[in-house]
Design a protein around this motif. Structure first.
Motif, PDB file in Angstrom:
ATOM      1  N   SER A 157       0.824  -1.208   0.000  1.00 37.05           N
ATOM      2  CA  SER A 157       0.000   0.000   0.000  1.00 37.05           C
ATOM      3  C   SER A 157       0.858   1.258   0.000  1.00 37.05           C
ATOM      4  O   SER A 157       0.519   2.255  -0.642  1.00 37.05           O
ATOM      5  N   GLU A 158       1.998   1.222   0.701  1.00 42.70           N
ATOM      6  CA  GLU A 158       2.891   2.377   0.712  1.00 42.70           C
ATOM      7  C   GLU A 158       3.528   2.605  -0.655  1.00 42.70           C
ATOM      8  O   GLU A 158       3.711   3.738  -1.092  1.00 42.70           O
ATOM      9  N   ARG A 159       3.865   1.501  -1.339  1.00 50.20           N
ATOM     10  CA  ARG A 159       4.423   1.638  -2.689  1.00 50.20           C
ATOM     11  C   ARG A 159       3.372   2.166  -3.663  1.00 50.20           C
ATOM     12  O   ARG A 159       3.674   2.998  -4.523  1.00 50.20           O
ATOM     13  N   LEU A 160       2.130   1.684  -3.516  1.00 48.46           N
ATOM     14  CA  LEU A 160       1.056   2.192  -4.361  1.00 48.46           C
ATOM     15  C   LEU A 160       0.830   3.674  -4.113  1.00 48.46           C
ATOM     16  O   LEU A 160       0.556   4.437  -5.052  1.00 48.46           O
ATOM     17  N   LEU A 161       0.942   4.100  -2.870  1.00 48.70           N
ATOM     18  CA  LEU A 161       0.785   5.510  -2.523  1.00 48.70           C
ATOM     19  C   LEU A 161       1.718   6.378  -3.369  1.00 48.70           C
ATOM     20  O   LEU A 161       1.306   7.384  -3.962  1.00 48.70           O
TER      21      LEU A 161
ATOM     22  N   HIS B 266      10.700   3.569  -1.328  1.00 46.71           N
ATOM     23  CA  HIS B 266      10.202   3.364  -2.690  1.00 46.71           C
ATOM     24  C   HIS B 266      10.393   4.624  -3.538  1.00 46.71           C
ATOM     25  O   HIS B 266      10.765   4.532  -4.713  1.00 46.71           O
ATOM     26  N   ALA B 267      10.143   5.788  -2.951  1.00 46.62           N
ATOM     27  CA  ALA B 267      10.352   7.039  -3.693  1.00 46.62           C
ATOM     28  C   ALA B 267      11.822   7.218  -4.048  1.00 46.62           C
ATOM     29  O   ALA B 267      12.169   7.580  -5.183  1.00 46.62           O
TER      30      ALA B 267
ATOM     31  N   ALA C 292      17.757  -0.589   8.638  1.00 44.63           N
ATOM     32  CA  ALA C 292      17.864  -1.641   7.628  1.00 44.63           C
ATOM     33  C   ALA C 292      16.846  -1.452   6.523  1.00 44.63           C
ATOM     34  O   ALA C 292      17.069  -1.857   5.379  1.00 44.63           O
ATOM     35  N   GLN C 293      15.723  -0.809   6.842  1.00 46.59           N
ATOM     36  CA  GLN C 293      14.685  -0.541   5.853  1.00 46.59           C
ATOM     37  C   GLN C 293      15.015   0.663   4.986  1.00 46.59           C
ATOM     38  O   GLN C 293      14.652   0.698   3.806  1.00 46.59           O
TER      39      GLN C 293
ATOM     40  N   ALA D 214      17.794   5.214   1.498  1.00 42.17           N
ATOM     41  CA  ALA D 214      16.883   6.304   1.162  1.00 42.17           C
ATOM     42  C   ALA D 214      17.161   7.548   2.003  1.00 42.17           C
ATOM     43  O   ALA D 214      17.113   8.676   1.506  1.00 42.17           O
ATOM     44  N   VAL D 215      17.446   7.359   3.291  1.00 45.01           N
ATOM     45  CA  VAL D 215      17.751   8.496   4.161  1.00 45.01           C
ATOM     46  C   VAL D 215      19.018   9.206   3.693  1.00 45.01           C
ATOM     47  O   VAL D 215      19.119  10.434   3.750  1.00 45.01           O
ATOM     48  N   ALA D 216      19.987   8.433   3.206  1.00 42.30           N
ATOM     49  CA  ALA D 216      21.256   9.010   2.746  1.00 42.30           C
ATOM     50  C   ALA D 216      21.160   9.628   1.359  1.00 42.30           C
ATOM     51  O   ALA D 216      22.084  10.337   0.937  1.00 42.30           O
TER      52      ALA D 216
END
Length: 225
Positions: free
Chosen positions: A47-51, A80-81, A110-111, A115-117
């Motif tokens: 659902s988060e990826r679909l968002l 995902h973004a 780990a998730q 992306a944060v970097a």
């Protein structure tokens, strides 16, 4: 006593300005609990990826659009973004310091560490509604995953986001033709009507298939050009 696979283990517990927030491990899953109510875990992320994908698809051929993600959560939306080079700047608004810390140097890194970097990523520690009222920035897309959606909020005040006034604030920071995408734990015809009454166009809902029960959905709406 050694915990069994089926016994949740609390990894961190914080008391913040909005109440208690807990990160726990349940088997292989990491779970976020707010004020005693389960919010999300690392089990899926569809659902988060679909968002995020729904927002990008609705923007068409817009070059390097910028996006505001409301709610860091377990990091699925951000990850995902950031994995998609078509996005420009990625701003994440998260009001819980604990959740930010769990991503920066805790178990949720780990998730989301990559992306944060990412140089496009900026994490803003503030309440989303306050940010919508105060920011001078404008966005091509707003991807909002706050609480459990329009019809059942856990944290007092979050329902303001889904009101006519909250949607007016969303429209204020959207560029003409910009897209608002809102995750919900269940379909909400009333929220669709609120979106239309707030002036949004092309309002529609996409469901995320589930094995049983009511499907998660994303509500999609466009600010007029």
């Amino acid at each position: 006593m050694t915990a069994t696979y089926d016994t949740p283990v609390v990894l961190d517990r914080r008391e913040g300005p909005y109440g208690e927030v807990v990160l726990r491990r349940h088997g292989e899953l990491l779970q976020i609990i707010a004020n005693g109510t389960f919010l999300m875990d690392t089990s899926d992320g569809r659902s988060e990826r679909l968002l995020v994908d729904a927002a990008l698809n609705a923007l068409g051929n817009r070059t390097e659009p910028n996006v505001l993600i409301g709610g860091l959560g377990v990091g699925f939306s951000l990850a995902h973004a950031a994995a998609d080079p078509r996005w420009g700047a990625i701003t994440v608004v998260e009001r819980e310091r604990a959740i930010i810390d769990w991503h920066l140097d805790g178990p949720l890194a780990a998730q989301s560490a990559h992306a944060v970097a990412d140089p496009r990523t900026k994490i803003v520690e503030t309440d989303l509604i306050a940010h919508l009222h105060e920011t001078c920035a404008t966005y091509d897309a707003l991807c909002l995953d706050i609480d459990n959606g329009p019809d059942w909020t856990v944290t007092e005040g979050n329902d303001d986001l889904y009101s006519s006034a909250g949607l007016t604030s969303c429209a204020r920071v959207l560029k003409p033709g910009g897209v608002l995408v809102v995750w919900s734990a269940q379909p909400s015809p009333d929220f669709e009507e609120t979106l239309r009454n707030a002036g949004f166009q092309q309002v529609r809902t996409e469901e995320i298939p589930v094995a049983r029960g009511v499907p998660d959905v994303v509500h999609i709406a466009v600010r007029p050009g």
